[in-house]
Enzyme design. Structure first.
Site, PDB file in Angstrom:
ATOM      1  N   LYS A 128       4.219   0.850   9.976  1.00 25.92           N
ATOM      2  CA  LYS A 128       4.301   2.113   9.237  1.00 25.92           C
ATOM      3  C   LYS A 128       3.829   3.274  10.099  1.00 25.92           C
ATOM      4  CE  LYS A 128       3.610   0.251   4.672  1.00 25.92           C
ATOM      5  NZ  LYS A 128       2.440  -0.096   3.886  1.00 25.92           N
ATOM      6  N   GLU A 183       0.873  -1.163   0.000  1.00 28.15           N
ATOM      7  CA  GLU A 183       0.000   0.000   0.000  1.00 28.15           C
ATOM      8  C   GLU A 183       0.920   1.226   0.000  1.00 28.15           C
ATOM      9  OE1 GLU A 183      -2.742   0.241   3.311  1.00 28.15           O
ATOM     10  OE2 GLU A 183      -3.509   2.162   2.575  1.00 28.15           O
ATOM     11  N   ARG A 224       5.374 -13.045   9.455  1.00 29.85           N
ATOM     12  CA  ARG A 224       6.078 -11.807   9.133  1.00 29.85           C
ATOM     13  C   ARG A 224       7.433 -11.767   9.839  1.00 29.85           C
ATOM     14  NH1 ARG A 224       3.979  -6.593   9.508  1.00 29.85           N
ATOM     15  NH2 ARG A 224       2.027  -7.273   8.654  1.00 29.85           N
TER      16      ARG A 224
END
Ligand code: ATP
Ligand code: MG
Length: 572
Positions: free
Chosen positions: A283, A48, A273
């Site tokens: 983020k 994104e 992850r």
């Protein structure tokens, strides 16, 4: 291609020379290819564009592009730009640069926003089939009525609106007749489903916000869960790989694909992850560090962003090798920052140009060395690599040495310089400290030493033992440098699990950046911006883009040894 050959190869860019057992995804793909379910592997990396990529994304990049490489397939770079409130073109460009820098070449560059019209058609298809409805409950009501893990949800009053009315309402949503948040489009699945994601999830929301690519064309935007599988289907993605937290979303991914006519049927797989010690990767946190000025920007060398690692001096090959060595697993875990550092250190040891730099200079005068004489000593550019050749290093009467290499009252076991002691100047002579010059406050300003002309090259003909060897720079030839010594940004090992009531700001390391006014060998004057150096006895360094011809700037990439383990013991 023979699947077993693909499993064995270690020569691909993303294999990074690592020989290992196939991971669970490679086994799945090998099976899919041999059963014929899939003829060509297509993967995607779907960021994104709401921030810069970090080392966790690098793992996803290496995985997705690596699978395509290994099985002769293709990987797309797809911008998952379905939320216009946080996304920017600047991030798109930064992400493209970072993916390319890691060595990945995408088959197609795509944007979810290019598919908005098709998403809308699929939403209509669901509405027409009575599988989606417009809901006027407030977001709080929707949340409350979803129920809990032990209690079923409550039907919305709008759940049984007719298909005709829903079509008209959804059209009005699309036209902009409603305000933000006034209503949403929801899937009609099962309000008692044991998986909360299946209790009539929201598919579309109203946002009267301009999109960085589609401008004001749309005021309704699809949710991630709605869009993602359709993006995969449009692109013919065969293996859609995401992180573990999406495991519970997979039934919805499948439901959405099974309830409209899609051009291909992708499948979702999940992996763990990457988490790294002593840093943050979300983020939200990275954005806060950048916008509040706690770091200098997204590419601050202390950040785990790819642009930060690049500026710090990391190489794409070291990052690819790290990702290959860490591997792919089904369970979340934390990888030690030292592991990443050690992989880089090994690579730089084999490749970096050696050079002498005095970080914190102290003047040494050789009182018996002729005033105007200059000698040149030969030095290896890299003892690990004879093909790197040799260079000459100028030497004269006045030198800079490291302030830390002198102690007026040496502690036990200190083999460097102190009054009356003899040490070796690397590549040059043995010198003995005769006099310590101080200013009015008693600070040492200069050392007066004598050199032994019979020891040229660094060895005494009489075989006397000299333990300490110091690096140095000829004062007359020295290039002034700014050297930035970076350390961990945080003092806490596990930043994903903070103490009660603490924020990540409470763990900032106040010494994460120390700037030195230093002196280096002449060759550093015109260093190639891409060059990597080992400053003898100090560590590995790279050129910072802040460099000017008057003042080259260097960043410490990584120290020579792992000094942190000791440091942690000292601090605690
Ligand atoms: P954030 O939640 O902080 O916004 P994100 O994971 O949602 O980050 P995306 O841009 O959506 O960021 O991620 C793009 C891809 O990178 C996704 O497929 C995601 O699964 C993967 N990814 C993100 N972080 C990691 C990580 N730490 N380890 C492995 N893969 C990751
Ligand atoms: Mg995301």
């Amino acid at each position: 291609m023979d699947v077993r050959d693909a499993e064995r190869r270690t020569d691909g860019l993303f294999d990074a020379g690592v020989s290992r057992e196939p991971n669970f995804l490679e086994r799945i793909i090998a099976d899919d290819l041999s059963s014929g379910r899939v003829t060509k592997v297509i993967t995607r990396f779907p960021p994104e564009p709401n921030g810069h990529l970090h080392i966790g994304h690098a793992k996803s990049i290496c995985l997705n592009f690596g699978l395509a490489e290994r099985f002769g397939g293709e990987c797309n770079l797809r911008f998952d730009d379905t939320n216009p409130t946080k996304e920017e073109t600047e991030y798109v460009e930064a992400i493209k640069r970072d993916v390319a820098w890691l060595g990945a070449s995408w088959a197609k560059l795509t944007y979810a926003s290019d598919y908005f019209a098709r998403f809308y058609e699929w939403a209509l298809e669901l509405v027409r089939a009575g599988k989606a409805y417009v809901d006027f409950q407030t977001p709080e009501e929707i949340r409350k009525n979803r129920g809990t893990l032990t209690e079923p949800g409550t039907d919305s009053p709008d759940r049984n609106t007719s298909v005709e009315e829903n079509l008209a309402l959804f059209e009005k949503m699309r036209r902009g007749d409603f305000a933000d948040g006034e209503c949403v489009l929801r899937a009609k699945i099962d309000m008692a489903h044991p998986n909360l994601n299946m209790r009539d999830p929201v598919l579309y929301r109203i946002l009267h916000v301009a999109h960085h690519r589609t401008g004001d064309d749309w005021c309704i935007y699809p949710m991630y869960d709605f869009a993602h599988g359709y993006e995969d289907a449009i692109e013919g993605v065969t293996h859609s790989i995401c992180t573990l937290e999406f495991e519970d979303h997979r039934p919805l991914y499948d439901w959405l694909l099974d309830n409209v006519s899609v051009p291909s049927r992708p499948h979702q797989y999940e992996f763990a992850r990457l988490n790294l010690t002593y840093t943050v990767m979300s983020k939200r946190h990275l954005l806060e560090l950048v916008t509040t000025g706690l770091v200098r920007g997204w590419d601050d060398p202390r950040l785990p962003t790819i642009s930060g690692l690049r500026r710090r001096g990391y190489t794409p090959s070291a990052i690819r090798r790290f990702c290959a060595l860490v591997g792919v697993a089904k369970a979340n875990s934390m990888v030690e920052a030292e592991y990443l550092e050690s992989i880089l250190r090994d690579e730089l040891n084999a490749t970096a140009q050696r050079v002498m730099v005095v970080l914190r200079p102290l003047k040494m005068v050789l009182t018996n060395y002729p005033e105007d004489q200059v000698e040149e000593f030969e030095a290896e550019n890299n003892p690990e690599d004879p093909s790197a050749g040799r260079r000459t290093v100028p030497f004269c009467r006045e030198l800079w040495i490291e302030r830390d290499d002198f102690e007026e009252v040496p502690p036990k076991g200190f083999f460097r310089l102190s009054p009356g002691k003899e040490v070796r100047l690397k590549h040059a002579y043995l010198v003995t400290c005769r006099d310590v010059i101080k200013d009015a406050e008693g600070n040492v300003t200069e050392l007066h030493c004598t050199y032994d002309p019979a020891t040229r090259g660094g060895d005494a003909p009489d075989g006397r033992k000299v333990k300490g060897t110091l690096h140095w720079v000829s004062a007359r030839h020295a290039v002034p440098l700014e050297v930035r010594l970076y350390d961990r940004l945080f003092t806490r090992k596990d930043m994903s699990n903070l103490e009660e009531g603490k924020s990540f700001r409470d763990y900032l390391n106040p010494d994460s950046l120390v700037v030195c006014r230093s002196f280096g060998e002449p060759l550093l004057k015109n260093a190639d911006p891409e060059a990597r150096f080992q400053f003898l006895r100090q560590g590995y360094f790279c050129v910072d883009p802040d460099s000017t011809p008057e003042c080259p700037v260097f960043n410490r990439t990584v120290s020579l040894k792992d000094s942190w383990a000791k440091e942690v013991r000292k601090r605690s």
